[in-house]
Motif scaffolding. Structure first.
Motif, PDB file in Angstrom:
ATOM      1  N   GLU A  51       0.818  -1.209   0.000  1.00  0.00           N
ATOM      2  CA  GLU A  51       0.000   0.000   0.000  1.00  0.00           C
ATOM      3  C   GLU A  51       0.857   1.267   0.000  1.00  0.00           C
ATOM      4  OE1 GLU A  51      -3.235   0.441  -0.413  1.00  0.00           O
ATOM      5  OE2 GLU A  51      -3.469  -1.726  -0.707  1.00  0.00           O
ATOM      6  N   GLU A  52       2.031   1.221   0.613  1.00  0.00           N
ATOM      7  CA  GLU A  52       2.901   2.402   0.616  1.00  0.00           C
ATOM      8  C   GLU A  52       3.411   2.696  -0.792  1.00  0.00           C
ATOM      9  OE1 GLU A  52       6.018   2.186   3.454  1.00  0.00           O
ATOM     10  OE2 GLU A  52       4.698   1.825   5.162  1.00  0.00           O
ATOM     11  N   VAL A  53       3.806   1.633  -1.501  1.00  0.00           N
ATOM     12  CA  VAL A  53       4.274   1.797  -2.878  1.00  0.00           C
ATOM     13  C   VAL A  53       3.132   2.289  -3.757  1.00  0.00           C
ATOM     14  CG1 VAL A  53       5.125   0.561  -4.927  1.00  0.00           C
ATOM     15  CG2 VAL A  53       6.125   0.099  -2.677  1.00  0.00           C
ATOM     16  N   LYS A  54       1.953   1.704  -3.551  1.00  0.00           N
ATOM     17  CA  LYS A  54       0.786   2.099  -4.336  1.00  0.00           C
ATOM     18  C   LYS A  54       0.480   3.586  -4.142  1.00  0.00           C
ATOM     19  CE  LYS A  54      -4.198   1.194  -4.524  1.00  0.00           C
ATOM     20  NZ  LYS A  54      -5.290   0.400  -3.920  1.00  0.00           N
ATOM     21  N   LYS A  55       0.495   4.045  -2.903  1.00  0.00           N
ATOM     22  CA  LYS A  55       0.184   5.453  -2.621  1.00  0.00           C
ATOM     23  C   LYS A  55       1.247   6.366  -3.226  1.00  0.00           C
ATOM     24  CE  LYS A  55      -1.226   8.578   1.094  1.00  0.00           C
ATOM     25  NZ  LYS A  55      -2.464   8.924   0.372  1.00  0.00           N
ATOM     26  N   LEU A  56       2.502   5.923  -3.152  1.00  0.00           N
ATOM     27  CA  LEU A  56       3.594   6.704  -3.715  1.00  0.00           C
ATOM     28  C   LEU A  56       3.444   6.832  -5.232  1.00  0.00           C
ATOM     29  CD1 LEU A  56       6.422   8.042  -3.254  1.00  0.00           C
ATOM     30  CD2 LEU A  56       7.411   5.787  -3.700  1.00  0.00           C
ATOM     31  N   ALA A  57       2.993   5.744  -5.871  1.00  0.00           N
ATOM     32  CA  ALA A  57       2.943   5.708  -7.330  1.00  0.00           C
ATOM     33  C   ALA A  57       1.690   6.356  -7.906  1.00  0.00           C
ATOM     34  CB  ALA A  57       3.054   4.261  -7.822  1.00  0.00           C
ATOM     35  N   VAL A  58       0.523   6.073  -7.308  1.00  0.00           N
ATOM     36  CA  VAL A  58      -0.736   6.515  -7.920  1.00  0.00           C
ATOM     37  C   VAL A  58      -1.611   7.337  -6.981  1.00  0.00           C
ATOM     38  CG1 VAL A  58      -0.753   4.587  -9.536  1.00  0.00           C
ATOM     39  CG2 VAL A  58      -1.946   4.351  -7.349  1.00  0.00           C
ATOM     40  N   GLY A  59      -1.145   7.579  -5.780  1.00  0.00           N
ATOM     41  CA  GLY A  59      -1.913   8.387  -4.846  1.00  0.00           C
ATOM     42  C   GLY A  59      -3.249   7.749  -4.514  1.00  0.00           C
ATOM     43  N   ASN A  60      -4.314   8.521  -4.613  1.00  0.00           N
ATOM     44  CA  ASN A  60      -5.654   8.027  -4.281  1.00  0.00           C
ATOM     45  C   ASN A  60      -6.508   7.750  -5.514  1.00  0.00           C
ATOM     46  OD1 ASN A  60      -5.261   8.243  -1.427  1.00  0.00           O
ATOM     47  ND2 ASN A  60      -5.546  10.465  -1.600  1.00  0.00           N
ATOM     48  N   GLN A  61      -5.859   7.532  -6.659  1.00  0.00           N
ATOM     49  CA  GLN A  61      -6.614   7.228  -7.873  1.00  0.00           C
ATOM     50  C   GLN A  61      -7.402   5.932  -7.695  1.00  0.00           C
ATOM     51  OE1 GLN A  61      -4.672   7.865 -11.800  1.00  0.00           O
ATOM     52  NE2 GLN A  61      -2.863   8.425 -10.609  1.00  0.00           N
ATOM     53  N   GLU A  62      -8.555   5.864  -8.361  1.00  0.00           N
ATOM     54  CA  GLU A  62      -9.440   4.707  -8.221  1.00  0.00           C
ATOM     55  C   GLU A  62      -8.878   3.484  -8.945  1.00  0.00           C
ATOM     56  OE1 GLU A  62     -14.089   3.418  -9.151  1.00  0.00           O
ATOM     57  OE2 GLU A  62     -13.370   5.429  -9.614  1.00  0.00           O
ATOM     58  N   VAL A  63      -8.924   2.346  -8.299  1.00  0.00           N
ATOM     59  CA  VAL A  63      -8.478   1.079  -8.883  1.00  0.00           C
ATOM     60  C   VAL A  63      -9.680   0.389  -9.513  1.00  0.00           C
ATOM     61  CG1 VAL A  63      -7.441  -1.172  -8.416  1.00  0.00           C
ATOM     62  CG2 VAL A  63      -6.643   0.859  -7.172  1.00  0.00           C
ATOM     63  N   ILE A  64      -9.543  -0.019 -10.771  1.00  0.00           N
ATOM     64  CA  ILE A  64     -10.668  -0.684 -11.437  1.00  0.00           C
ATOM     65  C   ILE A  64     -10.740  -2.145 -10.992  1.00  0.00           C
ATOM     66  CG2 ILE A  64     -10.422   0.842 -13.437  1.00  0.00           C
ATOM     67  CD1 ILE A  64      -9.367  -1.590 -14.998  1.00  0.00           C
ATOM     68  N   THR A  65     -11.922  -2.711 -11.015  1.00  0.00           N
ATOM     69  CA  THR A  65     -12.115  -4.115 -10.627  1.00  0.00           C
ATOM     70  C   THR A  65     -12.703  -4.943 -11.758  1.00  0.00           C
ATOM     71  OG1 THR A  65     -14.291  -3.573  -9.701  1.00  0.00           O
ATOM     72  CG2 THR A  65     -12.411  -3.546  -8.189  1.00  0.00           C
ATOM     73  N   CYS A  66     -13.109  -4.304 -12.851  1.00  0.00           N
ATOM     74  CA  CYS A  66     -13.670  -5.047 -13.988  1.00  0.00           C
ATOM     75  C   CYS A  66     -12.542  -5.574 -14.874  1.00  0.00           C
ATOM     76  CB  CYS A  66     -14.592  -4.140 -14.805  1.00  0.00           C
ATOM     77  SG  CYS A  66     -13.728  -2.754 -15.593  1.00  0.00           S
ATOM     78  N   ARG A  67     -12.899  -6.361 -15.884  1.00  0.00           N
ATOM     79  CA  ARG A  67     -11.929  -6.775 -16.897  1.00  0.00           C
ATOM     80  C   ARG A  67     -11.432  -5.499 -17.584  1.00  0.00           C
ATOM     81  NH1 ARG A  67     -12.071  -8.810 -22.769  1.00  0.00           N
ATOM     82  NH2 ARG A  67     -13.910  -7.480 -22.904  1.00  0.00           N
ATOM     83  N   PRO A  68     -10.125  -5.270 -17.629  1.00  0.00           N
ATOM     84  CA  PRO A  68      -9.622  -4.004 -18.175  1.00  0.00           C
ATOM     85  C   PRO A  68     -10.147  -3.672 -19.568  1.00  0.00           C
ATOM     86  CG  PRO A  68      -7.859  -5.168 -17.053  1.00  0.00           C
ATOM     87  CD  PRO A  68      -9.030  -6.096 -17.064  1.00  0.00           C
ATOM     88  N   ALA A  69     -10.273  -4.671 -20.425  1.00  0.00           N
ATOM     89  CA  ALA A  69     -10.715  -4.405 -21.798  1.00  0.00           C
ATOM     90  C   ALA A  69     -12.169  -3.961 -21.872  1.00  0.00           C
ATOM     91  CB  ALA A  69     -10.489  -5.635 -22.675  1.00  0.00           C
ATOM     92  N   ASP A  70     -12.937  -4.181 -20.805  1.00  0.00           N
ATOM     93  CA  ASP A  70     -14.320  -3.697 -20.797  1.00  0.00           C
ATOM     94  C   ASP A  70     -14.376  -2.183 -20.890  1.00  0.00           C
ATOM     95  OD1 ASP A  70     -15.319  -6.247 -20.613  1.00  0.00           O
ATOM     96  OD2 ASP A  70     -15.596  -6.201 -18.433  1.00  0.00           O
ATOM     97  N   LEU A  71     -13.289  -1.523 -20.549  1.00  0.00           N
ATOM     98  CA  LEU A  71     -13.243  -0.064 -20.570  1.00  0.00           C
ATOM     99  C   LEU A  71     -12.665   0.480 -21.877  1.00  0.00           C
ATOM    100  CD1 LEU A  71     -11.922   0.551 -16.934  1.00  0.00           C
ATOM    101  CD2 LEU A  71     -14.295   0.479 -17.739  1.00  0.00           C
ATOM    102  N   ILE A  72     -12.337  -0.424 -22.820  1.00  0.00           N
ATOM    103  CA  ILE A  72     -11.726  -0.007 -24.084  1.00  0.00           C
ATOM    104  C   ILE A  72     -12.745  -0.171 -25.204  1.00  0.00           C
ATOM    105  CG2 ILE A  72      -9.798  -0.318 -25.681  1.00  0.00           C
ATOM    106  CD1 ILE A  72      -8.259  -1.689 -23.433  1.00  0.00           C
TER     107      ILE A  72
END
Length: 618
Positions: free
Chosen positions: A382-403
Motif C-alpha cells: 500500500e505504501e508503494v501504491k500510494k507513492l505511485a498513484v496516490g488516491n486514484q481509483e483502482v478498477i475491478t472489472c476486466r480491463p478491456a471492458d473499458l476499451i
C-alpha cells in the motif's frame, strides 16, 4: 503411435532466450525441410518477442515471416505464443483488435495458439480463446507457473478447470522462469490430469538446470506433450535438449518416435548459423541458480543483459537480480512473464540505477497498480501504491471492458501507409515503431541492425573488418583519459551523438563528418565538442545544475513532451514521457514553477546527464 509428443521451440523461444530473439527468417528457411520431416507435435515459430524483434531490430515484416514459414513447413503445426488481451504488445487492446489479430494469424499460418495472461487472470484470456475456436484452430490455455505465498497446487488446478470450461483444446503448464522442481512437476501434472480430460503440455526453462528432470517426472505423471529445443539453442536460459530427451525416452513406453539422426543434422546446421549472432550471446553461466530466488524468466534474462549493456550498467546485474523479487512482492506476486516481467524488471532497474527505490516509477507500474492489467494475485504494498498513484481509483472489472472498439481508429491513423489489415495490426502493436517500419518499407530504406563479422570477436587479422572497441585509454597533450562508450543516439547525415564516461564522468560527444571535426576543451568533467554543430547541440542541452532542471533516470527516447514554455507546473507533475527498456516512464518536475525552456522534442535520444526541461522555481 508415440506415447509422448514433442514441441520444438528452436524457431522462437530458443533464440529468444539465448540471442535476444535475433534469428532472421533467411536463416530459418534453409532447414525447414528437415524440421518438417521430424514429426514434431508442433514447431513454435511465432509470437512472444519475435514480432517486436522483427520490427524493431531485424526490419522484417513479421507477417511475411509467418507466411514464408507456413509455406516451408507444410506438414507441421506452427504454434505461436499469444499474451491474451495484450496480444503481442505491451498493453490491453480492444476486443475487435484481439479478434482480428487472431483471425489474421490463423489465415497466415498459425495452427496452435498458446494463450496466457501475465496475471493468470482468465478474464483477459477469454476473447482470444473464443477467437481461436471460431477460426477452427487449436486453443491451448496456458497456466503461468510461479512460486509465491498465494500460488499452490489448488490455485493452478482451479485455473485448469476454468480453462477447460472455457473450451480450450489443451492445457499448458508454462514454467517461464524455470522454477518447477521435478517432484512439484509430478504432483502438478497428476493433479491437472485428474481434474481435466484435456491433453497437458509441459514447458519449463532450463535456467536452473532442472528442466530435463522436470519433463521426465511430468512424463511419468502422464503429460502428453513436452517442450524442448534442438541442442543448437538449448539449455541455459533456454529449454531442455530435444535430442537428449528423445534418447532418454527411446525404447520405453514413452518413446517419442523421433529420428535422432535427423535431429542431429538440424543441430549441425543451427550451430553454424548461431556463430553469425555472437554479438547477442548471453554473457552468463550455463546454469544460473539465482533464478530460484529472482524468478527472472529465461527469455527475459538475455534481454535484461543487453538492456543493462546499453545503459552502461552491466556491472549492476546482481543488484537488479536481487531487487526483482522485492519489486514483485510489492506488486502482489505477479508471475514474471511478458509484460509483467518487463514491468517488474524495468522498475527494478530504475530502483537500482536511480539511487532510490521508486524514486522514478514507470507508467506501466502505475497502470498495474490501478488494475489496468488485471487482478493482482496477492496484496500489493500500500505504501508503494500510494507513492505511485496516490488516491486514484483502482478498477475491478476486466480491463478491456473499458476499451471501446479501436480498429477503425487505428486504420485512420495509419491510412496511406498500411497496405493491408496486417499492416494495421503491426501499427497497433507498436505505434511509433510500426509507423517508422511502414514508412521505411514504403521508402525502400529498411535496414536491419548489422551483424558483426565473426572475425571481430578476436584480434583483427590482415584484411579483416576493423571494429572500434567500446572501452579504451586516450592520451592527449600528455594527459591520459579512460573512455568508455555507454550508448549512441540518433543523428543525421552530418553528426551523431555518443554517450561516454570520461574518467568516470558521463559526457556526450557529438561526432561530425571527418572534414568538419574540430576538437576543443580538455580535462575530465568538461563538455567534449566535435565541431560547430556539436557546440550548438551541447548548448541546447545544458548539464543539470539546479532543482528546476528536469532530467531522466536513464538513457531513452522521448515519446511525448507534455509541457511548453510558459506553462505552470507543480512538483510531481509529469512533463515528459520517455521510453527506456521498452517501457514508458513519466518524467516529473522536481520543483513547482514556470517552464522557461524545453530542450527536447519527440523522438530525441536523451541521457541522464542532460537537462531536458528547465523550470523557474516559484
Amino acid at each position: 503411435m508415440a506415447k509422448v509428443h514433442v514441441s520444438d521451440l528452436v524457431l522462437r523461444d530458443g533464440h529468444q532466450s539465448l540471442i535476444a530473439t535475433r534469428l532472421r527468417t533467411d536463416d530459418m528457411l534453409p532447414i525447414c525441410g528437415k524440421l518438417d520431416q521430424v514429426g514434431f507435435w508442433s514447431l513454435e515459430a511465432w509470437g512472444g518477442a519475435t514480432f517486436d524483434a522483427c520490427v524493431r531490430f531485424l526490419k522484417e515484416d513479421p507477417w511475411e515471416r509467418l507466411k514464408r514459414l507456413r509455406k516451408a513447413l507444410p506438414n507441421t503445426r506452427i504454434q505461436m505464443l499469444l499474451r491474451g488481451q495484450n496480444l503481442l504488445g505491451y498493453r490491453h487492446y480492444a476486443d475487435d483488435v484481439v479478434r482480428d489479430f487472431v483471425q489474421k494469424a490463423a489465415d497466415n499460418g498459425v495452427d496452435v495458439f498458446r494463450v496466457f495472461d501475465a496475471m493468470n487472470d482468465i478474464r483477459n484470456m477469454r476473447v482470444a480463446i473464443e477467437a481461436v475456436k471460431k477460426s477452427g484452430k487449436h486453443a491451448q490455455g496456458a497456466i503461468s507457473y510461479t512460486v509465491s505465498p498465494v500460488h499452490d497446487i489448488d490455485y493452478f488446478v482451479a485455473m485448469a478447470r476454468e480453462l477447460t470450461e472455457m473450451g480450450v483444446d489443451s492445457i499448458a503448464i508454462k514454467d517461464m522462469a524455470g522454477l518447477l522442481t521435478p517432484y512439484a512437476s509430478y504432483e502438478l501434472v497428476k493433479a491437472i490430469k485428474a481434474a481435466t480430460p484435456l491433453p497437458v503440455n509441459s514447458h519449463s526453462h532450463a535456467t536452473a538446470g532442472l528442466s530435463t528432470m522436470v519433463h521426465m517426472k511430468a512424463v511419468e505423471a502422464g503429460v502428453d506433450i513436452i517442450d524442448c529445443v534442438n541442442s543448437s539453442f538449448s539449455e541455459g536460459a533456454s529449454h531442455a535438449t530435444t535430442e537428449s530427451l528423445v534418447a532418454a525416452l527411446a525404447g520405453t513406453e514413452y518413446d517419442t518416435g523421433l529420428d535422432l539422426g535427423l535431429l542431429q543434422e538440424i543441430a549441425a546446421y543451427f550451430r553454424e548459423v548461431r556463430k553469425k549472432y555472437w554479438q547477442f550471446e548471453m554473457d552468463s553461466h550455463l546454469v544460473d541458480t539465482r533464478i530460484l530466488t529472482s524468478q527472472v524468466p529465461g527469455g527475459m534474462i538475455s534481454n535484461l543483459v543487453n538492456q543493462l549493456k546499453e545503459q552502461g550498467a552491466l556491472n549492476r546485474l546482481d543488484d537488479v537480480m536481487h531487487e526483482i523479487p522485492r519489486v514483485r512482492e510489492d506488486l502482489g506476486y505477479p508471475p514474471l512473464v511478458t509484460p509483467t516481467s518487463q514491468i517488474v524488471g524495468t522498475q527494478a532497474v530504475l530502483n537500482v540505477l536511480t539511487g532510490g527505490r521508486y524514486k522514478s516509477v514507470t507508467n506501466e507500474v502505475k497502470n498495474y497498480l490501478l488494475g489496468r492489467y488485471g487482478k493482482a494475485p496477492g496484496s500489493v504494498n500500500e505504501e508503494v501504491k500510494k507513492l505511485a498513484v496516490g488516491n486514484q481509483e483502482v478498477i475491478t472489472c476486466r480491463p478491456a471492458d473499458l476499451i471501446s472498439d479501436e480498429l477503425d481508429k487505428l486504420r485512420g491513423e495509419i491510412e496511406g501507409l498500411a497496405k493491408c489489415d496486417e499492416d494495421v495490426l503491426t501499427y497497433a502493436m507498436f505505434p511509433d515503431l510500426g509507423r517508422t517500419f511502414l514508412q521505411e518499407r514504403a521508402a525502400g530504406t529498411l535496414t536491419p541492425e548489422p551483424l558483426l563479422s565473426p572475425e571481430a570477436k578476436n584480434a583483427p587479422t590482415a584484411g579483416a573488418p576493423q571494429y572500434a572497441p567500446n572501452e579504451f585509454m586516450v592520451t592527449l597533450h600528455g594527459e591520459t583519459y579512460h573512455i568508455r562508450i555507454t550508448g549512441t543516439g540518433r543523428g543525421d547525415d552530418s553528426e551523431r551523438p555518443f554517450y561516454v564516461h570520461v574518467d568516470g564522468v558521463s559526457e556526450e560527444v557529438l561526432v561530425e563528418t571527418l572534414d568538419e571535426i574540430e576538437v576543443s576543451g580538455g580535462g575530465s568533467g568538461g563538455t567534449r565538442k566535435a565541431g560547430k554543430a556539436g557546440a550548438a547541440a551541447a548548448g541546447k542541452r545544458p548539464r543539470p545544475s539546479h532543482a528546476g532542471h528536469v532530467t531522466t533516470a536513464m538513457p531513452g527516447t522521448i515519446v511525448d513532451v507534455k509541457v511548453k514554455v510558459g506553462d505552470k507546473v507543480k512538483a510531481g507533475d509529469g512533463v515528459l514521457i520517455i521510453e527506456a527498456m521498452k517501457m514508458e516512464n513519466e518524467v516529473q518536475a522536481a520543483a513547482s514553477g514556470t517552464v522557461v525552456a524545453v530542450f527536447v522534442a519527440k523522438g530525441d535520444a536523451v541521457t541522464p546527464d542532460e537537462a531536458l526541461v528547465e523550470i523557474q522555481p516559484e
